[in-house]
Design a protein around this motif. Structure first.
Motif, PDB file in Angstrom:
ATOM      1  N   PHE A 391      -0.868 -88.609 -26.225  1.00  9.57           N
ATOM      2  CA  PHE A 391      -0.865 -87.911 -24.951  1.00  9.57           C
ATOM      3  C   PHE A 391      -1.439 -88.817 -23.861  1.00  9.57           C
ATOM      4  O   PHE A 391      -2.427 -89.525 -24.093  1.00  9.57           O
ATOM      5  CB  PHE A 391      -1.714 -86.637 -25.019  1.00  9.57           C
ATOM      6  CG  PHE A 391      -1.231 -85.609 -25.989  1.00  9.57           C
ATOM      7  CD1 PHE A 391      -0.424 -84.562 -25.579  1.00  9.57           C
ATOM      8  CD2 PHE A 391      -1.582 -85.666 -27.331  1.00  9.57           C
ATOM      9  CE1 PHE A 391       0.028 -83.604 -26.472  1.00  9.57           C
ATOM     10  CE2 PHE A 391      -1.143 -84.716 -28.234  1.00  9.57           C
ATOM     11  CZ  PHE A 391      -0.334 -83.684 -27.801  1.00  9.57           C
ATOM     12  N   LEU A 392      -0.838 -88.752 -22.669  1.00 10.93           N
ATOM     13  CA  LEU A 392      -1.325 -89.473 -21.500  1.00 10.93           C
ATOM     14  C   LEU A 392      -1.273 -88.516 -20.313  1.00 10.93           C
ATOM     15  O   LEU A 392      -0.192 -88.089 -19.904  1.00 10.93           O
ATOM     16  CB  LEU A 392      -0.466 -90.714 -21.226  1.00 10.93           C
ATOM     17  CG  LEU A 392      -0.849 -91.552 -20.010  1.00 10.93           C
ATOM     18  CD1 LEU A 392      -2.201 -92.218 -20.215  1.00 10.93           C
ATOM     19  CD2 LEU A 392       0.220 -92.608 -19.727  1.00 10.93           C
ATOM     20  N   THR A 442      -5.334 -89.804 -24.122  1.00  6.24           N
ATOM     21  CA  THR A 442      -5.925 -90.606 -23.054  1.00  6.24           C
ATOM     22  C   THR A 442      -5.903 -89.784 -21.776  1.00  6.24           C
ATOM     23  O   THR A 442      -4.826 -89.390 -21.306  1.00  6.24           O
ATOM     24  CB  THR A 442      -5.151 -91.923 -22.853  1.00  6.24           C
ATOM     25  OG1 THR A 442      -5.220 -92.705 -24.048  1.00  6.24           O
ATOM     26  CG2 THR A 442      -5.751 -92.719 -21.704  1.00  6.24           C
ATOM     27  N   LEU A 443      -7.082 -89.516 -21.230  1.00  2.23           N
ATOM     28  CA  LEU A 443      -7.226 -88.780 -19.972  1.00  2.23           C
ATOM     29  C   LEU A 443      -7.693 -89.755 -18.901  1.00  2.23           C
ATOM     30  O   LEU A 443      -8.705 -90.437 -19.067  1.00  2.23           O
ATOM     31  CB  LEU A 443      -8.234 -87.639 -20.132  1.00  2.23           C
ATOM     32  CG  LEU A 443      -7.899 -86.588 -21.207  1.00  2.23           C
ATOM     33  CD1 LEU A 443      -9.019 -85.551 -21.303  1.00  2.23           C
ATOM     34  CD2 LEU A 443      -6.575 -85.919 -20.918  1.00  2.23           C
ATOM     35  N   SER A 448      -3.852 -87.065 -10.731  1.00  2.00           N
ATOM     36  CA  SER A 448      -3.133 -85.803 -10.835  1.00  2.00           C
ATOM     37  C   SER A 448      -1.803 -86.020 -11.546  1.00  2.00           C
ATOM     38  O   SER A 448      -1.632 -86.989 -12.295  1.00  2.00           O
ATOM     39  CB  SER A 448      -2.919 -85.203  -9.443  1.00  2.00           C
ATOM     40  OG  SER A 448      -2.257 -83.955  -9.533  1.00  2.00           O
ATOM     41  N   HIS A 449      -0.848 -85.168 -11.275  1.00  2.00           N
ATOM     42  CA  HIS A 449       0.419 -85.127 -11.994  1.00  2.00           C
ATOM     43  C   HIS A 449       1.404 -86.169 -11.456  1.00  2.00           C
ATOM     44  O   HIS A 449       1.382 -86.531 -10.281  1.00  2.00           O
ATOM     45  CB  HIS A 449       1.033 -83.728 -11.843  1.00  2.00           C
ATOM     46  CG  HIS A 449       2.186 -83.459 -12.747  1.00  2.00           C
ATOM     47  ND1 HIS A 449       2.042 -83.170 -14.080  1.00  2.00           N
ATOM     48  CD2 HIS A 449       3.535 -83.431 -12.504  1.00  2.00           C
ATOM     49  CE1 HIS A 449       3.229 -82.953 -14.618  1.00  2.00           C
ATOM     50  NE2 HIS A 449       4.152 -83.110 -13.694  1.00  2.00           N
ATOM     51  N   GLY A 450       2.271 -86.665 -12.354  1.00  2.00           N
ATOM     52  CA  GLY A 450       3.393 -87.507 -11.954  1.00  2.00           C
ATOM     53  C   GLY A 450       3.031 -88.893 -11.462  1.00  2.00           C
ATOM     54  O   GLY A 450       3.788 -89.485 -10.687  1.00  2.00           O
ATOM     55  N   PHE A 451       1.934 -89.482 -11.922  1.00  2.00           N
ATOM     56  CA  PHE A 451       1.500 -90.766 -11.383  1.00  2.00           C
ATOM     57  C   PHE A 451       2.412 -91.923 -11.776  1.00  2.00           C
ATOM     58  O   PHE A 451       2.421 -92.964 -11.115  1.00  2.00           O
ATOM     59  CB  PHE A 451       0.058 -91.067 -11.795  1.00  2.00           C
ATOM     60  CG  PHE A 451      -0.192 -91.008 -13.278  1.00  2.00           C
ATOM     61  CD1 PHE A 451       0.004 -92.110 -14.083  1.00  2.00           C
ATOM     62  CD2 PHE A 451      -0.631 -89.837 -13.867  1.00  2.00           C
ATOM     63  CE1 PHE A 451      -0.229 -92.064 -15.435  1.00  2.00           C
ATOM     64  CE2 PHE A 451      -0.874 -89.767 -15.231  1.00  2.00           C
ATOM     65  CZ  PHE A 451      -0.671 -90.879 -16.018  1.00  2.00           C
ATOM     66  N   HIS A 464      -0.600 -98.075 -17.595  1.00  2.00           N
ATOM     67  CA  HIS A 464      -0.371 -96.901 -18.433  1.00  2.00           C
ATOM     68  C   HIS A 464       1.044 -96.900 -19.005  1.00  2.00           C
ATOM     69  O   HIS A 464       1.255 -96.395 -20.120  1.00  2.00           O
ATOM     70  CB  HIS A 464      -0.627 -95.646 -17.611  1.00  2.00           C
ATOM     71  CG  HIS A 464      -1.998 -95.591 -17.004  1.00  2.00           C
ATOM     72  ND1 HIS A 464      -3.149 -95.663 -17.767  1.00  2.00           N
ATOM     73  CD2 HIS A 464      -2.415 -95.492 -15.708  1.00  2.00           C
ATOM     74  CE1 HIS A 464      -4.203 -95.599 -16.975  1.00  2.00           C
ATOM     75  NE2 HIS A 464      -3.784 -95.501 -15.725  1.00  2.00           N
ATOM     76  N   ILE A 465       2.003 -97.455 -18.271  1.00  2.00           N
ATOM     77  CA  ILE A 465       3.357 -97.590 -18.822  1.00  2.00           C
ATOM     78  C   ILE A 465       3.344 -98.507 -20.038  1.00  2.00           C
ATOM     79  O   ILE A 465       3.942 -98.203 -21.085  1.00  2.00           O
ATOM     80  CB  ILE A 465       4.320 -98.106 -17.741  1.00  2.00           C
ATOM     81  CG1 ILE A 465       4.573 -97.018 -16.686  1.00  2.00           C
ATOM     82  CG2 ILE A 465       5.640 -98.555 -18.359  1.00  2.00           C
ATOM     83  CD1 ILE A 465       5.429 -97.480 -15.523  1.00  2.00           C
TER      84      ILE A 465
END
Length: 609
Positions: A391-392, A442-443, A448-451, A464-465
């Motif tokens: 999870f990311l 990973t938090l 926020s959303h959709g970064f 992160h990609i």
């Protein structure tokens, strides 16, 4: 051109931009969502995006169409985009595939709006990345998109990858990825695969191997938008094994209350740790800390009925004292969707609009039980069969609760399965449960959303990609190592069976049912003149390290006390067949050999084998 001008204006005039956004969100339509989210493919913005993106691949993405499987209820093919940094002829050399389900709120966006991550994965992994352009709601409501993705997976397995250009020599190994709404569909697809393996839709349908792994990026896994966290959900977040990782989420949920009462003393960390992480049963609304098994209820006596009919002041005081709230396992907390109500990317109004459009006007699903629509509700027996899941998600994402709760449920299901296998003796007693073999979370603080959609203005998104690409590499490597280990175990098992069935049988004193009962084999312990054992003694058979040795030449067994062709006398022979005079002699020799072997004695160089 007008859109670019107004975009620049609203970048400068932030207050007017907020007011405009508030008005638009108050009257959302599907056209608003699509126009807003499709801006990245407009000619001007796409030009700047390509200019700012590093050169990742030499080959552009290719549009393909994937046929439906034979047992599908639909006939029209499924559109997809193939990202592969190489010629089509090179696809025949690959047996691994990344299957991506892109997000877009179920109503918008296609793989071309997610090219930053898709091109990066294709370049880093050097593997084909297949991204699905599934049909969107409201024209194709639930479960059409879910069935499309399931059909693609079936076709990939049935054709052994030929549908995308692979050689078809073996079944491809697949990792599934999904972000936002695509994460919901990807998780539902895996649940559908696992469920279908136990209860096939069609009698002629074969079992589908589950994917190697699952990568979920800020997924939306719960369509039942609620205001409050249940005791079970909070217990999963407060689990002692994940408390450190979820500390910012827990702090945020506490701040929802203490911002309203700044003078109220805050609880200490020790108080939080005393809260029991045990999951509350679903049918219990309040679980107290001193919960015990209660005795069966008895009917009230006449005296108790009289007190109820004629209450006194003392009785009323006792009743009030007993009605005080008791200590709960978890505190009252709001869901992340309500906590981040003013999020600029994803708001409750947008979630409500997307869910209504996705479900459609002619469906009334049960949001409390339909786990293909809300994978957060999946039963534990399905979660225990899940592949490794990573999870990311950003910590300030309105959907962050879906990530931590679903990860907690996966961890719980895998741990319960581990305990059951250990109790049944299928695992060694010294084995320990390793959470990272099943779940990784990973938090990202402050995000926020959709970064991953904004890496041109958020360069850290590239890290992160590529983190997701490393996860895929690790999953493939772990599966390969496990496959090699299982093959070695199978070889050892076959070797052990062969050794047990074909080992050299040596007649012993108890072999009275042999063809020649009056003959007995002995093993010589003769020594040479220098006291060293003879080189032929204690001959053994080993099928794994040595070839089977041949017995002594026939001339060496010609007779007792005679010189053989090799010039050796009788005390150097091995495995001679000694003829006995009678059955009594045979029985005596056997008993003597058995007793001598147990007591460590020998007679005339003869030992029990």
């Amino acid at each position: 051109m007008a859109s670019i001008v107004f975009t620049i204006y609203y970048l400068i005039a932030a207050e007017q931009a907020d007011e405009k956004v508030r008005k638009v969100r108050g009257l959302l339509t599907v056209d608003h969502l699509r126009v807003s989210w499709h801006k990245s493919t407009t000619p001007y913005l796409s030009f700047f995006t390509r200019a700012m993106r590093p050169k990742l691949t030499r080959y552009p993405p290719r549009a393909i169409r994937i046929p439906r499987p034979a047992n599908s209820s639909y006939n029209d093919p499924i559109n997809a985009w193939l990202y592969f940094d190489g010629p089509l002829s090179a696809l025949k050399n690959h047996t691994k595939v990344v299957l991506d389900v892109p997000g877009g709120g179920f109503v918008a966006m296609n793989p071309r709006h997610h090219e930053d991550k898709l091109l990066a994965w294709a370049a880093r992994l050097e593997l084909p990345v297949l991204s699905l352009d599934y049909r969107k709601a409201p024209e194709y409501p639930y479960p059409y998109a879910l069935n499309e993705c399931f059909d693609v997976y079936q076709t990939l397995i049935a054709s052994q990858g030929r549908c995308i250009g692979l050689s078809g020599a073996t079944v491809p190994r697949i990792i599934v990825t999904g972000d936002s709404a695509g994460g919901n569909i990807a998780t539902g697809m895996i649940l559908l695969i696992l469920e279908n393996n136990d209860n096939p839709r069609h009698t002629d349908q074969e079992t589908l191997p589950p994917p190697e792994g699952l990568i979920l990026i800020y997924p939306g896994l719960d369509m039942n938008i609620g205001n409050w966290m249940s005791d079970e959900q909070m217990a999963l977040i407060q689990d002692r094994r994940t408390r450190k990782r979820n500390k910012n989420i827990l702090r945020r949920k506490s701040e929802d209350y203490y911002k309203l009462t700044p003078d109220t003393p805050h609880p200490s960390d020790d108080e939080d740790k005393t809260l029991s992480p045990t999951v509350a049963p679903r049918d219990s609304s309040i679980v107290t800390a001193d919960d015990k098994s209660l005795p069966p209820l008895k009917p009230p006596t006449d005296a108790e009925l009289d007190l109820i009919a004629h209450p006194t002041l003392a009785n009323q005081s006792t009743t009030l004292a007993s009605s005080k709230p008791k200590l709960l396992k978890t505190r009252l907390a709001m869901s992340s969707m309500i906590s981040y109500f003013n999020d600029r990317i994803l708001t409750p109004e947008m979630m409500r609009a997307m869910i209504i459009l996705y479900v459609g006007p002619h469906a009334r699903p049960d949001f409390s039980t339909d786990y293909l629509l809300s994978p957060l509700l999946a039963p534990e027996w399905l979660l225990s069969k899940f592949p490794k899941t990573c999870f990311l998600t950003g910590e300030r994402d309105p959907l962050v609760d879906d990530t931590v709760i679903f990860a907690g449920r996966l961890r719980q299901a895998k741990h319960n399965l581990f305990v059951q296998r250990k109790e049944l003796g299928l695992l060694k007693s010294k084995d320990t449960f390793n959470e990272k073999e099943h779940v990784e979370v990973t938090l990202i603080p402050g995000i926020s959303h959709g970064f991953l959609q904004f890496v041109s203005v958020f360069p850290e998104g590239w890290n992160h990609i590529f983190r997701c690409a490393r996860w895929m590499d690790e999953i493939f490597e772990q599966r390969e190592s496990r496959a090699n280990t299982s093959e070695n175990m199978n070889e050892r098992t076959v070797g052990d069976l062969y050794h047990q069935r074909h080992h050299r049988r040596i007649p012993t004193e108890s072999s009275c049912d042999e063809d020649r009962p009056l003959e007995m084999s002995t093993m010589s312990t003769a020594k040479t003149h220098d006291g060293a054992p003879h080189e032929h003694q204690n001959e053994e058979v080993n099928y794994f390290t040595h070839k089977r040795r041949q017995g002594p030449p026939r001339a060496m067994r010609s007779g007792r006390g005679k010189i053989t062709k090799g010039g050796e006398n009788e005390h150097q022979r091995k495995n001679s067949m000694v003829s006995l005079a009678s059955e009594e002699d045979l029985l005596g020799r056997r008993m003597k050999g058995l007793a001598g072997g147990l007591m460590g004695m020998s007679h005339e160089g003869t030992e029990t084998p």
